[in-house]
Design a protein around this motif. Structure first.
Motif, mmCIF file in Angstrom:
data_model
loop_
_atom_site.group_PDB
_atom_site.id
_atom_site.type_symbol
_atom_site.label_atom_id
_atom_site.label_comp_id
_atom_site.label_asym_id
_atom_site.label_seq_id
_atom_site.Cartn_x
_atom_site.Cartn_y
_atom_site.Cartn_z
ATOM 1 N N LYS A 1 0.524 -1.093 -0.153
ATOM 2 C CA LYS A 1 -0.060 0.068 0.078
ATOM 3 C C LYS A 1 0.857 1.386 0.279
ATOM 4 C CE LYS A 1 -4.461 -1.503 1.189
ATOM 5 N NZ LYS A 1 -4.717 -2.526 2.243
ATOM 6 N N VAL A 2 2.072 1.329 0.707
ATOM 7 C CA VAL A 2 2.963 2.470 0.735
ATOM 8 C C VAL A 2 3.444 2.536 -0.514
ATOM 9 C CG1 VAL A 2 4.630 3.459 1.948
ATOM 10 C CG2 VAL A 2 3.433 1.738 3.338
ATOM 11 N N ASN A 3 3.881 1.297 -1.131
ATOM 12 C CA ASN A 3 4.883 1.419 -2.295
ATOM 13 C C ASN A 3 3.667 2.011 -3.439
ATOM 14 O OD1 ASN A 3 7.295 0.565 -2.160
ATOM 15 N ND2 ASN A 3 6.656 -1.629 -1.778
ATOM 16 N N LEU A 4 2.426 1.574 -3.338
ATOM 17 C CA LEU A 4 1.498 2.075 -4.360
ATOM 18 C C LEU A 4 1.394 3.529 -4.284
ATOM 19 C CD1 LEU A 4 -0.524 0.879 -6.353
ATOM 20 C CD2 LEU A 4 -2.377 1.107 -4.765
ATOM 21 N N PHE B 1 15.102 -3.034 -15.998
ATOM 22 C CA PHE B 1 14.449 -3.363 -14.594
ATOM 23 C C PHE B 1 14.550 -1.927 -13.822
ATOM 24 C CE2 PHE B 1 14.860 -7.746 -15.683
ATOM 25 C CZ PHE B 1 13.687 -8.186 -15.201
ATOM 26 N N TYR B 2 15.234 -0.963 -14.297
ATOM 27 C CA TYR B 2 15.273 0.124 -13.426
ATOM 28 C C TYR B 2 13.977 1.140 -13.594
ATOM 29 C CZ TYR B 2 20.274 -0.038 -13.257
ATOM 30 O OH TYR B 2 21.459 -0.442 -12.968
ATOM 31 N N SER B 3 13.252 0.658 -14.833
ATOM 32 C CA SER B 3 12.215 1.770 -15.098
ATOM 33 C C SER B 3 11.064 0.977 -15.404
ATOM 34 C CB SER B 3 12.513 2.952 -16.095
ATOM 35 O OG SER B 3 12.910 2.167 -17.107
ATOM 36 N N VAL B 4 10.939 -0.369 -15.366
ATOM 37 C CA VAL B 4 9.709 -1.036 -15.667
ATOM 38 C C VAL B 4 8.148 -0.663 -14.898
ATOM 39 C CG1 VAL B 4 10.220 -3.119 -14.422
ATOM 40 C CG2 VAL B 4 8.780 -3.385 -16.271
ATOM 41 N N GLN B 5 7.480 -0.394 -15.622
ATOM 42 C CA GLN B 5 5.805 0.295 -15.102
ATOM 43 C C GLN B 5 4.799 -0.835 -15.484
ATOM 44 O OE1 GLN B 5 5.676 2.557 -12.940
ATOM 45 N NE2 GLN B 5 7.346 4.034 -13.053
ATOM 46 N N HIS B 6 4.799 -1.456 -16.504
ATOM 47 C CA HIS B 6 3.676 -2.207 -16.885
ATOM 48 C C HIS B 6 3.904 -3.745 -16.885
ATOM 49 C CE1 HIS B 6 1.258 1.215 -17.389
ATOM 50 N NE2 HIS B 6 2.349 1.829 -18.003
ATOM 51 N N TYR C 1 3.450 5.686 -3.025
ATOM 52 C CA TYR C 1 4.735 6.497 -3.830
ATOM 53 C C TYR C 1 4.512 6.217 -5.432
ATOM 54 C CZ TYR C 1 9.606 7.321 -4.583
ATOM 55 O OH TYR C 1 10.840 7.698 -5.027
ATOM 56 N N ASN C 2 4.382 5.140 -5.819
ATOM 57 C CA ASN C 2 4.304 4.931 -7.443
ATOM 58 C C ASN C 2 3.267 5.614 -8.054
ATOM 59 O OD1 ASN C 2 2.998 2.741 -9.799
ATOM 60 N ND2 ASN C 2 5.180 2.774 -9.288
ATOM 61 N N ASN C 3 2.125 6.380 -7.443
ATOM 62 C CA ASN C 3 1.430 7.063 -8.191
ATOM 63 C C ASN C 3 1.940 8.240 -8.310
ATOM 64 O OD1 ASN C 3 -0.859 5.394 -8.150
ATOM 65 N ND2 ASN C 3 -1.635 6.053 -6.334
ATOM 66 N N LYS D 1 0.054 -3.525 -12.682
ATOM 67 C CA LYS D 1 0.649 -2.316 -12.690
ATOM 68 C C LYS D 1 2.013 -2.674 -11.856
ATOM 69 C CE LYS D 1 0.171 2.344 -11.160
ATOM 70 N NZ LYS D 1 -0.517 3.142 -10.181
ATOM 71 N N VAL D 2 3.110 -2.288 -12.068
ATOM 72 C CA VAL D 2 4.346 -2.431 -11.404
ATOM 73 C C VAL D 2 4.283 -1.195 -10.157
ATOM 74 C CG1 VAL D 2 6.644 -2.836 -11.387
ATOM 75 C CG2 VAL D 2 5.683 -3.530 -13.144
#
Lengths: 177, 284
Positions: B49-52, B255-260, B54-56, B116-117
């Protein structure tokens, strides 16, 4: 601000900085991974009971482990430094001065020289144990040695920067307070 | 008895410290071995949840690059459409198709589930990718995960809404792959040194390999659909002790920037597993 509240805020901030800032930095080299979070344990108050200190260290490490998906790795290293910390403080400082005057370890409360030794010893202890546990899977001695030295250098640099950006005002405690 | 209590009260600090160390080490080594300590499921939900959150925020910074990569993938897929191909009409008489059931649907083998990653690491020896899709949305352990650019890894842990993927950059990752231009299949592993550089081993020396060759997933894999790009050969080395190559690949996925990502569900996995089980039973 009470000591408890201050330390709870520090707990969260150190964790977030480590997870979302330092762990996201693209690695410059395989020997270098920036660690700063354990400074939280080094900054805990002097007069904390030793049992509580060890427990807080363990719990703090475990919280970071939840984010890095390595349950136990950072917890082991943090427990170690939290356990060793009181011995080192008694070694470095005459007991009666520290207990009365200051709340927590800092340049001001311990003196420049003692504080540097304190930071250096605990940081290298933390990294050695951490990298050793990681190394058990990799099994390359050069990697072990290089990574300890690399991370140690970066961590000391980070701690220096942190100390310069946030000069903590060490409260002087006298008997009337 | 009194002495025992005295001993305990005297060394309580040391004993407590040792106890916590043992707990930590047990957690560490049992997790790495089996990948599924029970408590990590709960922890996934919380740290997820915390990661999510941040990811937003983080997502906005890479929108441009993401669009680019999704557009390339779309182009590739559009080019595969049947309507793109045209051939001269050579039919002589009209024949009605009498088969009622659409046989294609029954034999669907792979189902792609978008995800979503929400977090990824590259710094440590065992790197994981976290997805915002869990058992409640059809993700299960051991499913393959691919991205718009290529292979990402395998699901190792699932909670209700999140799942943890063991990426290619993991000491225990092993992916069956082959050279795109043909013969020879091997295993893709990671030596833990440089992120985005993995090793392909067990390719026999009889195969001609050159720098720049594409490596794709093999049809022998029970998880990965065949033909997904794993990486591109960057360096060719001989393994002195065997008659095989050690090929260094640059991973297709950054792997540095994978998003989907897409979780791939093999619809025939149960059947395959059941079949394999009967073989094992027969041999016993």
């Amino acid at each position: 601000m009470s000591d408890l509240l201050k330390n709870i805020i520090r707990f969260v901030v150190f964790l977030l900085v480590q997870v979302f800032l330092l762990n996201r930095i693209p690695p410059l080299h395989r020997f270098i991974s920036p660690y700063l979070y354990f400074l939280f344990i080094l900054w805990l108050p002097f007069k904390m009971p030793r049992l509580a200190l060890t427990l807080v260290g363990f719990f703090f490490g475990l919280c970071l482990d939840f984010f890095t998906k390595t349950p136990g790795l950072h917890a082991a290293a943090c427990t170690l430094i939290a356990y060793v910390r009181p011995f080192l403080i008694t070694l470095l400082m005459p007991k009666e001065i520290m207990e009365i005057n200051y709340a927590e370890p800092s340049i001001k409360s311990m003196g420049w020289m003692q504080y540097s030794v304190y930071i250096l010893v605990l940081t290298s202890l933390h990294h050695t144990w951490l990298v050793f546990l990681e190394w058990l899977e990799v099994g390359d001695f050069l990697y072990f040695l290089g990574k300890v030295m690399g991370t140690l250098t970066v961590s000391l640099l980070l701690i220096l920067i942190t100390e310069m950006i946030f000069p903590r005002k060490a409260r002087y405690r006298n008997n009337s307070a | 008895m009194r002495n025992v209590f005295l001993f305990i009260s005297r060394y309580i600090n040391l004993l407590f410290f040792l106890f916590l160390q043992v707990v930590a080490l047990t957690l560490l080594f049992s997790y790495n071995k089996f990948h599924e300590a029970a408590f990590m499921g709960v922890a996934n939900e919380v740290s997820g949840k915390v990661n999510l959150r941040y990811n937003n925020v983080e997502n906005y910074f890479s929108l441009k690059k993401d669009n680019e990569s999704l557009r390339t993938q779309n182009t590739r897929l559009l080019n595969l459409l049947k309507s793109d191909f045209d051939w001269p009409d050579s039919i002589l008489s009209i024949v009605n198709d009498t088969i009622r059931i659409d046989s294609l649907e029954q034999y669907r083998k792979y189902l792609y589930l978008p995800a979503k990653v929400i977090s990824t690491t590259v710094n440590s020896q065992n790197n994981y990718v976290m997805l915002h899709r869990g058992s409640g949305q059809g993700v299960g352990v051991n499913m393959a995960v691919v991205g718009p650019d290529g292979v990402i890894g395998t699901v190792v842990n699932v909670s209700r809404n999140m799942s943890v993927v063991m990426g290619m950059l993991h000491r225990q990752s092993k992916i069956v792959a082959m050279l795109k231009k043909g013969s020879g299949f091997g295993e893709v592993i990671w030596d833990g040194k440089t992120p985005n550089l993995v090793q392909l081993i067990k390719i026999p020396k009889t195969v001609k390999v050159s720098k720049g060759d594409s490596v794709v997933t093999s049809q022998y894999s029970d998880k990965y659909p065949p033909g997904h790009l794993v990486g591109v050969v960057e360096k060719v080395e001989d393994d002195k002790s065997t008659s095989t190559y050690v090929l260094t690949l640059r991973t297709a996925t950054n792997f540095y920037s994978v998003q989907h990502a897409y979780v791939v569900r093999n619809m025939q996995k149960e059947e395959l597993d059941a079949l394999e089980k009967t073989i094992k039973k027969d041999n016993e």
